[in-house]
Design an enzyme around this catalytic site. Structure first.
Site, PDB file in Angstrom:
ATOM      1  N   GLY A  18      79.542  73.257  29.976  1.00  0.00           N
ATOM      2  CA  GLY A  18      80.639  74.019  29.384  1.00  0.00           C
ATOM      3  C   GLY A  18      80.511  75.526  29.483  1.00  0.00           C
ATOM      4  O   GLY A  18      81.218  76.250  28.772  1.00  0.00           O
ATOM      5  N   SER A  19      79.668  76.026  30.381  1.00  0.00           N
ATOM      6  CA  SER A  19      79.551  77.488  30.473  1.00  0.00           C
ATOM      7  C   SER A  19      80.853  78.105  31.000  1.00  0.00           C
ATOM      8  O   SER A  19      81.227  79.218  30.592  1.00  0.00           O
ATOM      9  CB  SER A  19      78.368  77.891  31.364  1.00  0.00           C
ATOM     10  OG  SER A  19      78.482  77.290  32.612  1.00  0.00           O
ATOM     11  N   LEU A  89      84.235  66.045  36.106  1.00  0.00           N
ATOM     12  CA  LEU A  89      83.664  65.240  37.194  1.00  0.00           C
ATOM     13  C   LEU A  89      84.564  64.090  37.648  1.00  0.00           C
ATOM     14  O   LEU A  89      84.197  63.349  38.551  1.00  0.00           O
ATOM     15  CB  LEU A  89      82.290  64.706  36.772  1.00  0.00           C
ATOM     16  CG  LEU A  89      81.228  65.803  36.583  1.00  0.00           C
ATOM     17  CD1 LEU A  89      79.894  65.194  36.154  1.00  0.00           C
ATOM     18  CD2 LEU A  89      81.053  66.628  37.855  1.00  0.00           C
ATOM     19  N   LEU A  91      88.236  62.506  39.201  1.00  0.00           N
ATOM     20  CA  LEU A  91      89.395  62.896  40.008  1.00  0.00           C
ATOM     21  C   LEU A  91      90.629  62.756  39.120  1.00  0.00           C
ATOM     22  O   LEU A  91      90.864  61.686  38.558  1.00  0.00           O
ATOM     23  CB  LEU A  91      89.495  61.998  41.241  1.00  0.00           C
ATOM     24  CG  LEU A  91      90.514  62.420  42.289  1.00  0.00           C
ATOM     25  CD1 LEU A  91      90.149  63.779  42.880  1.00  0.00           C
ATOM     26  CD2 LEU A  91      90.579  61.378  43.406  1.00  0.00           C
ATOM     27  N   ASN A 104      90.981  74.421  40.058  1.00  0.00           N
ATOM     28  CA  ASN A 104      89.562  74.053  39.975  1.00  0.00           C
ATOM     29  C   ASN A 104      88.705  75.208  40.480  1.00  0.00           C
ATOM     30  O   ASN A 104      89.160  76.011  41.298  1.00  0.00           O
ATOM     31  CB  ASN A 104      89.295  72.811  40.840  1.00  0.00           C
ATOM     32  CG  ASN A 104      87.849  72.335  40.748  1.00  0.00           C
ATOM     33  OD1 ASN A 104      87.264  72.284  39.664  1.00  0.00           O
ATOM     34  ND2 ASN A 104      87.256  71.991  41.884  1.00  0.00           N
ATOM     35  N   HIS A 106      84.905  75.744  42.290  1.00  0.00           N
ATOM     36  CA  HIS A 106      83.803  75.020  42.933  1.00  0.00           C
ATOM     37  C   HIS A 106      82.734  76.040  43.341  1.00  0.00           C
ATOM     38  O   HIS A 106      83.069  77.112  43.850  1.00  0.00           O
ATOM     39  CB  HIS A 106      84.335  74.269  44.158  1.00  0.00           C
ATOM     40  CG  HIS A 106      83.291  73.421  44.798  1.00  0.00           C
ATOM     41  ND1 HIS A 106      82.952  72.167  44.309  1.00  0.00           N
ATOM     42  CD2 HIS A 106      82.476  73.648  45.851  1.00  0.00           C
ATOM     43  CE1 HIS A 106      81.974  71.665  45.050  1.00  0.00           C
ATOM     44  NE2 HIS A 106      81.669  72.545  45.994  1.00  0.00           N
ATOM     45  N   ASP A 151      88.059  68.815  45.785  1.00  0.00           N
ATOM     46  CA  ASP A 151      87.714  70.113  46.379  1.00  0.00           C
ATOM     47  C   ASP A 151      88.575  70.516  47.570  1.00  0.00           C
ATOM     48  O   ASP A 151      88.125  71.239  48.462  1.00  0.00           O
ATOM     49  CB  ASP A 151      86.220  70.127  46.785  1.00  0.00           C
ATOM     50  CG  ASP A 151      85.315  69.880  45.594  1.00  0.00           C
ATOM     51  OD1 ASP A 151      85.690  70.282  44.483  1.00  0.00           O
ATOM     52  OD2 ASP A 151      84.243  69.288  45.778  1.00  0.00           O
TER      53      ASP A 151
HETATM   54  C1  GRF Z   1      80.412  75.265  37.701  1.00  0.00           C
HETATM   55  O1  GRF Z   1      79.426  75.604  38.629  1.00  0.00           O
HETATM   56  C2  GRF Z   1      81.710  75.085  38.431  1.00  0.00           C
HETATM   57  O2  GRF Z   1      81.772  75.787  39.623  1.00  0.00           O
HETATM   58  C3  GRF Z   1      81.726  73.642  38.762  1.00  0.00           C
HETATM   59  O3  GRF Z   1      81.013  73.002  37.749  1.00  0.00           O
HETATM   60  C4  GRF Z   1      80.158  73.916  37.113  1.00  0.00           C
HETATM   61  C5  GRF Z   1      80.507  73.852  35.666  1.00  0.00           C
HETATM   62  O4  GRF Z   1      79.422  74.039  34.858  1.00  0.00           O
HETATM   63  N1  GRF Z   1      83.057  73.177  38.937  1.00  0.00           N
HETATM   64  P1  GRF Z   1      79.673  74.136  33.290  1.00  0.00           P
HETATM   65  O5  GRF Z   1      79.811  72.724  32.743  1.00  0.00           O
HETATM   66  O6  GRF Z   1      80.891  74.942  33.067  1.00  0.00           O
HETATM   67  O7  GRF Z   1      78.459  74.801  32.717  1.00  0.00           O
END
Ligand code: GRF
Length: 198
Positions: A18-19, A89, A91, A104, A106, A151
Site C-alpha cells: 500500500g505504499s 494483483l 485482472l 495502472n 507498473h 500491463d
Molecule cells: C508498485 O511498485 C507499483 O508499481 C506496482 O505495484 C507496486 C505497489 O506496491 N503496480 P505497494 O503495494 O503500493 O507498496
C-alpha cells in the site's frame, strides 16, 4: 486545484503493502494530486486496508473476482470518476462505461518487463539480470490506461532512471519507487485535466 465537492473522485485498488495508496492519499491531502481518494478496494486483507482505515477512507475487501456489475455498483455508490490500480494483483474486467477511466502504474518501462506474473520484486530481479547482461542501461515506471490484458493499454507517462551491472534488485526498487511517487499523481492530474493518453 479544485476544492471539495468539485474534486475528481478516485478509487485506489490494492493487494499489498500500500505504499502507492499512502502516497496518493498524501498527495490528495496536500493538493499535489487534484482528486480525493474516495474508496479503497482490496483483493485481500492487506496493509492497504489498514491505511484506508487510518485515513478514514471507505474500503471494500473483495477476495473473489470483481465482476463488471459489482464494479459499476461501486462506481455509482461512491460516484467515482477514476480508478487507480496500485499493486492490485487481479485482472480487472473493465466495463465499456469505464474504458479510459482505469489507470495502472507498473515498475518498469513497458512493454519491457510487464505481463502476467511480472509484479513486485520479480520485475526488479529481471531488470537487474538484464542490466548485468548489458542488455539495458535504464529502467523506470509506466503509468498507463488499462485494457483487457495485464500491463497493456495507452501510456500516459513514463519516468526513467539509470541501471547498471551490479545494481541489486532492492536498490533498483528504491530508485523506481522514488520515480513512482511523483509519476502517478502527475499522470492522474494530466488525465483529470483532460489530456489523452497514447
Ligand atoms: C508498485 O511498485 C507499483 O508499481 C506496482 O505495484 C507496486 C505497489 O506496491 N503496480 P505497494 O503495494 O503500493 O507498496
Amino acid at each position: 486545484m479544485s476544492e471539495g465537492a468539485d474534486r475528481a473522485r478516485l478509487a485506489v485498488f490494492v493487494s499489498g503493502f500500500g505504499s502507492t495508496l499512502e502516497n496518493l492519499i498524501a498527495c490528495a491531502r496536500t493538493g499535489t494530486l487534484d482528486a480525493r481518494v474516495s474508496l479503497v478496494v482490496a483483493s485481500r486483507p492487506c496493509r492497504g486496508v489498514a491505511i484506508a482505515r487510518e485515513h478514514g477512507v471507505p474500503f471494500h475487501v473483495h477476495t473473489g473476482t470483481l465482476g463488471e456489475a459489482e464494479l459499476l455498483g461501486l462506481v455509482d455508490e461512491h460516484r467515482l470518476d477514476w480508478i487507480a490500480l496500485a499493486g492490485y494483483l487481479k485482472l480487472l474486467p473493465i466495463p465499456a462505461r469505464l474504458e479510459g477511466r482505469v489507470v495502472n502504474i507498473h515498475p518498469s518501462l513497458l512493454p519491457a518487463f510487464g505481463g502476467p506474473g511480472m509484479h513486485g520484486g520479480r520485475v526488479h530481479e529481471a531488470v537487474a539480470a538484464a542490466a548485468e547482461r548489458g542488455e539495458i542501461t535504464e529502467t523506470g515506471c509506466t503509468v498507463h490506461l488499462c485494457d483487457a490484458t495485464y500491463d497493456t493499454g495507452p501510456i500516459v507517462l513514463q519516468a526513467r532512471c539509470p541501471v547498471a551491472p551490479g545494481d541489486a534488485p532492492d536498490e533498483i526498487a528504491a530508485r523506481v519507487g522514488e520515480l513512482e511517487r511523483r509519476a502517478y499523481p502527475e499522470a492522474l492530474n494530466r488525465l483529470i485535466a483532460g489530456e489523452t493518453a497514447g
